[in-house]
Design a protein around this motif. Structure first.
Motif, PDB file in Angstrom:
ATOM      1  N   GLY A   1       0.786  -1.232   0.000  1.00 21.31           N
ATOM      2  CA  GLY A   1       0.000   0.000   0.000  1.00 21.31           C
ATOM      3  C   GLY A   1       0.813   1.273   0.000  1.00 21.31           C
ATOM      4  N   PHE A   2       2.043   1.218  -0.523  1.00 25.81           N
ATOM      5  CA  PHE A   2       2.904   2.398  -0.491  1.00 25.81           C
ATOM      6  C   PHE A   2       3.105   3.040  -1.854  1.00 25.81           C
ATOM      7  N   PHE A   3       2.271   2.690  -2.818  1.00 26.61           N
ATOM      8  CA  PHE A   3       2.272   3.393  -4.102  1.00 26.61           C
ATOM      9  C   PHE A   3       1.521   4.707  -3.952  1.00 26.61           C
TER      10      PHE A   3
ATOM     11  N   ASN B   1      24.390  -5.674 -12.563  1.00 25.10           N
ATOM     12  CA  ASN B   1      24.573  -5.248 -11.176  1.00 25.10           C
ATOM     13  C   ASN B   1      25.082  -6.394 -10.333  1.00 25.10           C
ATOM     14  N   THR B   2      25.699  -6.052  -9.230  1.00 21.00           N
ATOM     15  CA  THR B   2      25.873  -7.047  -8.179  1.00 21.00           C
ATOM     16  C   THR B   2      24.537  -7.209  -7.458  1.00 21.00           C
ATOM     17  N   VAL B   3      24.416  -8.269  -6.708  1.00 24.72           N
ATOM     18  CA  VAL B   3      23.197  -8.457  -5.908  1.00 24.72           C
ATOM     19  C   VAL B   3      23.031  -7.286  -4.943  1.00 24.72           C
ATOM     20  N   GLU B   4      24.138  -6.859  -4.332  1.00 25.44           N
ATOM     21  CA  GLU B   4      24.098  -5.711  -3.416  1.00 25.44           C
ATOM     22  C   GLU B   4      23.580  -4.468  -4.116  1.00 25.44           C
ATOM     23  N   ASP B   5      24.092  -4.198  -5.315  1.00 24.28           N
ATOM     24  CA  ASP B   5      23.661  -3.016  -6.056  1.00 24.28           C
ATOM     25  C   ASP B   5      22.183  -3.089  -6.412  1.00 24.28           C
ATOM     26  N   PHE B   6      21.715  -4.276  -6.801  1.00 22.96           N
ATOM     27  CA  PHE B   6      20.300  -4.439  -7.151  1.00 22.96           C
ATOM     28  C   PHE B   6      19.412  -4.103  -5.951  1.00 22.96           C
ATOM     29  N   VAL B   7      19.776  -4.625  -4.790  1.00 25.20           N
ATOM     30  CA  VAL B   7      18.994  -4.369  -3.573  1.00 25.20           C
ATOM     31  C   VAL B   7      19.031  -2.884  -3.227  1.00 25.20           C
ATOM     32  N   GLN B   8      20.221  -2.294  -3.281  1.00 18.10           N
ATOM     33  CA  GLN B   8      20.347  -0.891  -2.896  1.00 18.10           C
ATOM     34  C   GLN B   8      19.659   0.038  -3.895  1.00 18.10           C
ATOM     35  N   PHE B   9      19.687  -0.324  -5.183  1.00 16.20           N
ATOM     36  CA  PHE B   9      18.951   0.452  -6.185  1.00 16.20           C
ATOM     37  C   PHE B   9      17.481   0.532  -5.820  1.00 16.20           C
ATOM     38  N   HIS B  10      16.884  -0.591  -5.478  1.00 16.57           N
ATOM     39  CA  HIS B  10      15.466  -0.572  -5.130  1.00 16.57           C
ATOM     40  C   HIS B  10      15.207   0.217  -3.846  1.00 16.57           C
TER      41      HIS B  10
ATOM     42  N   PHE C   1       9.961   2.447  -1.822  1.00 14.04           N
ATOM     43  CA  PHE C   1      10.669   1.600  -0.875  1.00 14.04           C
ATOM     44  C   PHE C   1      11.020   2.382   0.388  1.00 14.04           C
ATOM     45  N   ARG C   2      11.415   3.626   0.223  1.00 11.94           N
ATOM     46  CA  ARG C   2      11.755   4.420   1.400  1.00 11.94           C
ATOM     47  C   ARG C   2      10.529   4.632   2.279  1.00 11.94           C
ATOM     48  N   LYS C   3       9.370   4.854   1.658  1.00 13.25           N
ATOM     49  CA  LYS C   3       8.139   4.989   2.442  1.00 13.25           C
ATOM     50  C   LYS C   3       7.849   3.706   3.216  1.00 13.25           C
TER      51      LYS C   3
ATOM     52  N   GLU D   1      10.005   1.356   4.129  1.00 13.26           N
ATOM     53  CA  GLU D   1      10.998   1.169   5.193  1.00 13.26           C
ATOM     54  C   GLU D   1      10.699   2.057   6.396  1.00 13.26           C
ATOM     55  N   GLU D   2      10.270   3.283   6.133  1.00 15.55           N
ATOM     56  CA  GLU D   2       9.965   4.200   7.226  1.00 15.55           C
ATOM     57  C   GLU D   2       8.738   3.753   8.012  1.00 15.55           C
ATOM     58  N   ALA D   3       7.733   3.228   7.317  1.00 13.78           N
ATOM     59  CA  ALA D   3       6.479   2.836   7.970  1.00 13.78           C
ATOM     60  C   ALA D   3       6.571   1.468   8.632  1.00 13.78           C
ATOM     61  N   GLU D   4       7.326   0.562   8.017  1.00 17.73           N
ATOM     62  CA  GLU D   4       7.396  -0.818   8.512  1.00 17.73           C
ATOM     63  C   GLU D   4       8.857  -1.275   8.562  1.00 17.73           C
ATOM     64  N   PRO D   5       9.680  -0.637   9.393  1.00 16.86           N
ATOM     65  CA  PRO D   5      11.122  -0.918   9.351  1.00 16.86           C
ATOM     66  C   PRO D   5      11.492  -2.370   9.644  1.00 16.86           C
ATOM     67  N   ASP D   6      10.932  -2.945  10.685  1.00 14.86           N
ATOM     68  CA  ASP D   6      11.295  -4.310  11.057  1.00 14.86           C
ATOM     69  C   ASP D   6      10.777  -5.320  10.041  1.00 14.86           C
ATOM     70  N   LEU D   7       9.519  -5.151   9.645  1.00 18.19           N
ATOM     71  CA  LEU D   7       8.921  -6.067   8.675  1.00 18.19           C
ATOM     72  C   LEU D   7       9.658  -5.992   7.338  1.00 18.19           C
ATOM     73  N   THR D   8       9.977  -4.769   6.908  1.00 20.08           N
ATOM     74  CA  THR D   8      10.668  -4.592   5.627  1.00 20.08           C
ATOM     75  C   THR D   8      12.071  -5.181   5.681  1.00 20.08           C
ATOM     76  N   LYS D   9      12.783  -4.964   6.775  1.00 20.94           N
ATOM     77  CA  LYS D   9      14.137  -5.504   6.927  1.00 20.94           C
ATOM     78  C   LYS D   9      14.120  -7.028   6.864  1.00 20.94           C
ATOM     79  N   GLN D  10      13.187  -7.644   7.602  1.00 20.40           N
ATOM     80  CA  GLN D  10      13.111  -9.101   7.617  1.00 20.40           C
ATOM     81  C   GLN D  10      12.758  -9.648   6.240  1.00 20.40           C
ATOM     82  N   TRP D  11      11.769  -9.008   5.585  1.00 24.55           N
ATOM     83  CA  TRP D  11      11.366  -9.467   4.256  1.00 24.55           C
ATOM     84  C   TRP D  11      12.497  -9.308   3.247  1.00 24.55           C
TER      85      TRP D  11
END
Length: 280
Positions: free
Chosen positions: A175-177, A212-221, A227-229, A231-241
């Motif tokens: 729901g972050f679009f 890309n490296t895998v790291e770059d792909f993740v960081q690009f997104h 994604f920033r929205k 992460e800010e709203a659901e930091p723990d859930l987003t980190k785990q996922w």
């Protein structure tokens, strides 16, 4: 007014590191369309403006070889600060400005380009400004890339691509679009994006291969506003996922190394329009 999704020093720094540039074919299409509007052979045009330029390497610097002078503008002072620090051609400059009020004179611009940013702006006002600043026969170009990465000719594509899609789609599912994200997903087909000139064209499915490296792909997104929205709203859930999705991506690539490279494709969609040579 322009939406300030990319303010903040750390955001700008990550944007500079992880956002990919566009393929040369995108700029070739812009220049060829521009050249089709002139009667004589032109090696270089006088002046281009890249609106919403970010940190400059993605879409501004590639214009340098086609123009005597290029100006990249962005509403984020942090993005412009990073752009000015970057290595860039001498004929490229940067300035803080909104796309709806361009800091250039009337009929001075040969190409007005907006790359992956038009959906963050008042596009009607941007088109009014384009009409003011473009020379007769000048071109406005809007383009962005799709949000659906896919590998090409990879032996493990059947396993990799669903994970890439999951990573790309997660913010929408949570729901972050915002409206602009849906405009990109619809590939700028909304009525508001249609360029108000008779001489115009649309080009879809421009292949954008990215290694890309895998790291770059993740960081690009993670640089994407949605994604920033999330992460800010659901930091723990987003980190785990994200950790789980990354582990599954590494497994599909048959590696444990985040610096392992793979190639995936995005698709660029583009709108081009030419200001009439004669007044309307």
């Amino acid at each position: 007014m322009s939406t300030r999704y990319f303010a903040g020093k750390l955001v700008a720094q990550n944007y500079a590191i992880y956002r990919p540039s566009y393929p040369d074919s995108v700029f070739t299409l812009c220049i060829n369309f521009l050249k089709n509007g002139v009667s004589n052979e032109v090696n270089k045009f006088p002046f281009a403006v890249d609106v919403g330029c970010g940190t400059g390497h993605q879409s501004t610097a590639p214009l340098a070889k086609y123009f005597d002078s290029v100006l990249g503008i962005d509403i984020s002072k942090e993005q412009i600060a990073e752009a000015k620090k970057s290595e860039h051609p001498e004929n490229v400059n940067f300035k803080v400005s909104a796309g709806e009020a361009l800091p250039v004179g009337n009929e001075t611009v040969s190409l007005l380009q907006v790359a992956a940013a038009a959906h963050c702006m008042d596009i009607v006002q941007v088109y009014k400004e384009a009409d003011r600043v473009l020379t007769p026969g000048g071109v406005v170009a809007l383009f962005s890339y799709s949000t659906a990465p896919e590998t090409s000719n990879h032996p493990k594509s059947a396993e990799i691509d669903p994970i890439l899609k999951e990573i790309a789609d997660r913010p929408e599912e949570r729901g972050f679009f915002v409206p602009g994200n849906y405009m990109v997903k619809r590939r700028y087909t909304d009525e508001c994006f249609q360029i108000p000139y008779a001489d115009k064209t649309r080009i879809d499915n421009i292949l954008h291969p990215i290694t890309n490296t895998v790291e770059d792909f993740v960081q690009f997104h993670k640089t994407l506003s949605r994604f920033r929205k999330m992460e800010e709203a659901e930091p723990d859930l987003t980190k785990q996922w994200m950790e789980d999705a990354t582990a599954r991506l590494l497994n599909a690539l048959e590696t444990t190394d985040m610096s392992s490279e793979f190639t995936y494709n995005l698709e660029v969609h583009m709108l081009l329009g030419r200001k009439p040579h004669q007044p309307k």
